[in-house]
Design a protein around this motif. Structure first.
Motif, PDB file in Angstrom:
ATOM      1  N   THR A 281       4.367  -2.563   8.442  1.00 22.72           N
ATOM      2  CA  THR A 281       4.546  -2.840   9.863  1.00 22.72           C
ATOM      3  C   THR A 281       4.644  -1.565  10.684  1.00 22.72           C
ATOM      4  O   THR A 281       4.091  -1.475  11.788  1.00 22.72           O
ATOM      5  CB  THR A 281       5.813  -3.696  10.081  1.00 22.72           C
ATOM      6  OG1 THR A 281       5.685  -4.930   9.373  1.00 22.72           O
ATOM      7  CG2 THR A 281       6.025  -3.984  11.553  1.00 22.72           C
ATOM      8  N   ALA A 282       5.356  -0.562  10.174  1.00 24.24           N
ATOM      9  CA  ALA A 282       5.494   0.698  10.908  1.00 24.24           C
ATOM     10  C   ALA A 282       4.130   1.367  11.080  1.00 24.24           C
ATOM     11  O   ALA A 282       3.865   1.988  12.116  1.00 24.24           O
ATOM     12  CB  ALA A 282       6.459   1.631  10.183  1.00 24.24           C
ATOM     13  N   SER A 283       3.272   1.238  10.074  1.00 25.67           N
ATOM     14  CA  SER A 283       1.918   1.787  10.182  1.00 25.67           C
ATOM     15  C   SER A 283       1.148   1.104  11.302  1.00 25.67           C
ATOM     16  O   SER A 283       0.413   1.749  12.069  1.00 25.67           O
ATOM     17  CB  SER A 283       1.183   1.616   8.846  1.00 25.67           C
ATOM     18  OG  SER A 283      -0.182   1.928   8.964  1.00 25.67           O
ATOM     19  N   LEU A 284       1.312  -0.220  11.418  1.00 26.50           N
ATOM     20  CA  LEU A 284       0.672  -0.963  12.507  1.00 26.50           C
ATOM     21  C   LEU A 284       1.210  -0.490  13.855  1.00 26.50           C
ATOM     22  O   LEU A 284       0.438  -0.258  14.792  1.00 26.50           O
ATOM     23  CB  LEU A 284       0.933  -2.460  12.324  1.00 26.50           C
ATOM     24  CG  LEU A 284       0.495  -3.385  13.462  1.00 26.50           C
ATOM     25  CD1 LEU A 284      -0.998  -3.288  13.699  1.00 26.50           C
ATOM     26  CD2 LEU A 284       0.902  -4.832  13.166  1.00 26.50           C
ATOM     27  N   PHE A 297       1.247   9.879  10.457  1.00 24.50           N
ATOM     28  CA  PHE A 297       2.152   8.808  10.048  1.00 24.50           C
ATOM     29  C   PHE A 297       2.850   9.101   8.729  1.00 24.50           C
ATOM     30  O   PHE A 297       4.033   8.774   8.555  1.00 24.50           O
ATOM     31  CB  PHE A 297       1.421   7.470   9.950  1.00 24.50           C
ATOM     32  CG  PHE A 297       2.340   6.363   9.520  1.00 24.50           C
ATOM     33  CD1 PHE A 297       3.301   5.868  10.392  1.00 24.50           C
ATOM     34  CD2 PHE A 297       2.292   5.840   8.226  1.00 24.50           C
ATOM     35  CE1 PHE A 297       4.195   4.883   9.998  1.00 24.50           C
ATOM     36  CE2 PHE A 297       3.177   4.854   7.822  1.00 24.50           C
ATOM     37  CZ  PHE A 297       4.132   4.376   8.711  1.00 24.50           C
ATOM     38  N   ALA A 298       2.142   9.703   7.776  1.00 20.14           N
ATOM     39  CA  ALA A 298       2.765   9.994   6.481  1.00 20.14           C
ATOM     40  C   ALA A 298       3.989  10.888   6.660  1.00 20.14           C
ATOM     41  O   ALA A 298       5.038  10.661   6.032  1.00 20.14           O
ATOM     42  CB  ALA A 298       1.752  10.654   5.545  1.00 20.14           C
ATOM     43  N   THR A 299       3.886  11.886   7.534  1.00 22.89           N
ATOM     44  CA  THR A 299       5.012  12.786   7.789  1.00 22.89           C
ATOM     45  C   THR A 299       6.129  12.052   8.519  1.00 22.89           C
ATOM     46  O   THR A 299       7.313  12.189   8.179  1.00 22.89           O
ATOM     47  CB  THR A 299       4.558  13.995   8.615  1.00 22.89           C
ATOM     48  OG1 THR A 299       3.517  14.685   7.914  1.00 22.89           O
ATOM     49  CG2 THR A 299       5.721  14.956   8.871  1.00 22.89           C
ATOM     50  N   SER A 304      11.541   9.705   8.605  1.00 22.80           N
ATOM     51  CA  SER A 304      12.295   8.616   9.233  1.00 22.80           C
ATOM     52  C   SER A 304      13.199   7.866   8.271  1.00 22.80           C
ATOM     53  O   SER A 304      13.891   6.933   8.681  1.00 22.80           O
ATOM     54  CB  SER A 304      11.324   7.619   9.892  1.00 22.80           C
ATOM     55  OG  SER A 304      10.605   8.247  10.932  1.00 22.80           O
ATOM     56  N   ARG A 305      13.218   8.280   7.021  1.00 26.54           N
ATOM     57  CA  ARG A 305      14.103   7.613   6.069  1.00 26.54           C
ATOM     58  C   ARG A 305      15.557   8.001   6.343  1.00 26.54           C
ATOM     59  O   ARG A 305      15.885   9.179   6.528  1.00 26.54           O
ATOM     60  CB  ARG A 305      13.740   7.969   4.640  1.00 26.54           C
ATOM     61  CG  ARG A 305      14.614   7.227   3.632  1.00 26.54           C
ATOM     62  CD  ARG A 305      14.137   7.397   2.209  1.00 26.54           C
ATOM     63  NE  ARG A 305      15.011   6.679   1.274  1.00 26.54           N
ATOM     64  CZ  ARG A 305      14.822   6.627  -0.040  1.00 26.54           C
ATOM     65  NH1 ARG A 305      13.774   7.251  -0.573  1.00 26.54           N
ATOM     66  NH2 ARG A 305      15.664   5.950  -0.809  1.00 26.54           N
TER      67      ARG A 305
END
Length: 333
Positions: A281-284, A297-299, A304-305
């Motif tokens: 969902t975060a990727s969307l 996004f990968a970074t 964001s963890r």
């Protein structure tokens, strides 16, 4: 003119597949239903299976078709009249519904959950009421929580105010005390849908510190007008569910589809494969331009963890602590 034997056998075989598919779905729907007592629920499941099996034994195609049609009509009548309810013996964490009433620019939220956990099942229940000023709504954060692989996550929002308070709202299955959680049951009339409205120490803290799930927090890049519209839409649904309960459905009415519905997302976004595989969902959201685009996004995902000490326990400063190492905090240093 009578139909030749080969044609009759072909018609019979064509009806076998629909009957078997109907039997599987109808029996599962009855088994996972909320029919009471349990003897009635199990008896209805067995009866449905027996009737479906009996229809397979009918040799004449038109009679077999009539039997299948009759079973479908009976099932449809039950299914459409099987209504959700707020009056059941609920599991402890779902026992009390929140409510929200807007009075001008002020919002009164009742029964905000704020449990203190020793373990996932050993907790002290506590609720409180609070007022929130729409003029002070400052942020909306997207939280994704993973308990197994990367494909499935629980997704919810937390609304932040400029006085430092946060109101987390999680769209979940409202489970009865007598039923254990079942993923399969979510496809049928088994769980009511609920908006768990809670303090972050409860809703996020139980995931980071008690269950030890992998939890990520992303700041949504939204205009003030959009933030308010989403928040008010949530409040309206929270209030409506106190008098008009709804069924939860894993495919159509789940934590991700409800977020998109409350945000008035376009239909094509609701049909994106990442809505079903909620771990993405975060990727969307990133592809829609709703997240921090200063990073790829990968970074962003890695940064964001939420990081917590091994023996951490959610305290009064929990909301500030979990944001200290996140991208927004790093950029502001």
């Amino acid at each position: 003119m009578t139909r030749p034997p080969r044609a009759r056998r072909h018609t019979k075989r064509r009806l076998t597949v629909p009957i078997c598919l109907f039997a599987i779905y109808a029996c599962a729907a009855l088994y996972y239903s909320t029919l009471e007592p349990d003897l009635l629920r199990l008896g209805a499941t067995v009866l449905c299976g027996v009737l479906c099996a009996a229809s397979l034994c009918i040799r004449q195609p038109l009679r077999r078709l009539a039997a299948l049609s009759g079973l479908c009509v009976c099932f449809a009548i039950w299914f459409c009249t099987d209504r959700p309810s707020n009056n059941r013996e609920w599991a402890g964490e779902y026992a009390v519904l929140a409510d929200a009433i807007q009075d001008g620019r002020l919002v009164h939220v009742r029964n905000i959950r704020d449990f203190t956990y020793k373990t996932e099942t050993d907790y002290t229940a506590h609720y409180y009421n609070a007022d929130f000023d729409l003029d002070h709504l400052a942020t909306i954060d997207l939280i994704t929580s993973y308990w197994a692989g990367d494909s499935i996550a629980h997704v919810f929002l937390s609304f932040g105010f400029d006085d430092g308070r946060h109101l987390a709202v999680s769209i979940e299955t409202r489970r009865q005390k007598k039923f254990a959680y079942s993923t399969i049951a979510g496809f049928f009339h088994h769980y009511e849908l609920t908006y768990v409205t809670a303090d972050e120490r409860d809703l996020i803290g139980v995931r980071t510190d008690i269950r030890k799930e992998r939890v990520y927090l992303y700041r949504l890049e939204l205009s003030a007008q959009t933030r308010e519209a989403v928040f008010k839409n949530y409040l309206s649904e929270i209030h409506m569910l106190t008098t008009q309960p709804r069924w939860y459905n894993t495919l159509m009415d789940n934590c991700t589809t409800e977020i998109l519905a409350r945000a008035n997302a376009r239909t094509r976004y609701r049909l994106d494969w990442r809505v079903l595989l909620s771990g993405y969902t975060a990727s969307l959201a990133y592809d829609l331009g709703l997240l921090n685009t200063h990073y790829d996004f990968a970074t962003l995902h890695r940064l964001s963890r939420i990081k917590r000490p091994a023996n951490a326990i959610p305290d009064a400063n929990y909301s500030n602590e979990i944001r200290e190492s996140l991208p927004l905090a790093l950029e502001n240093k």
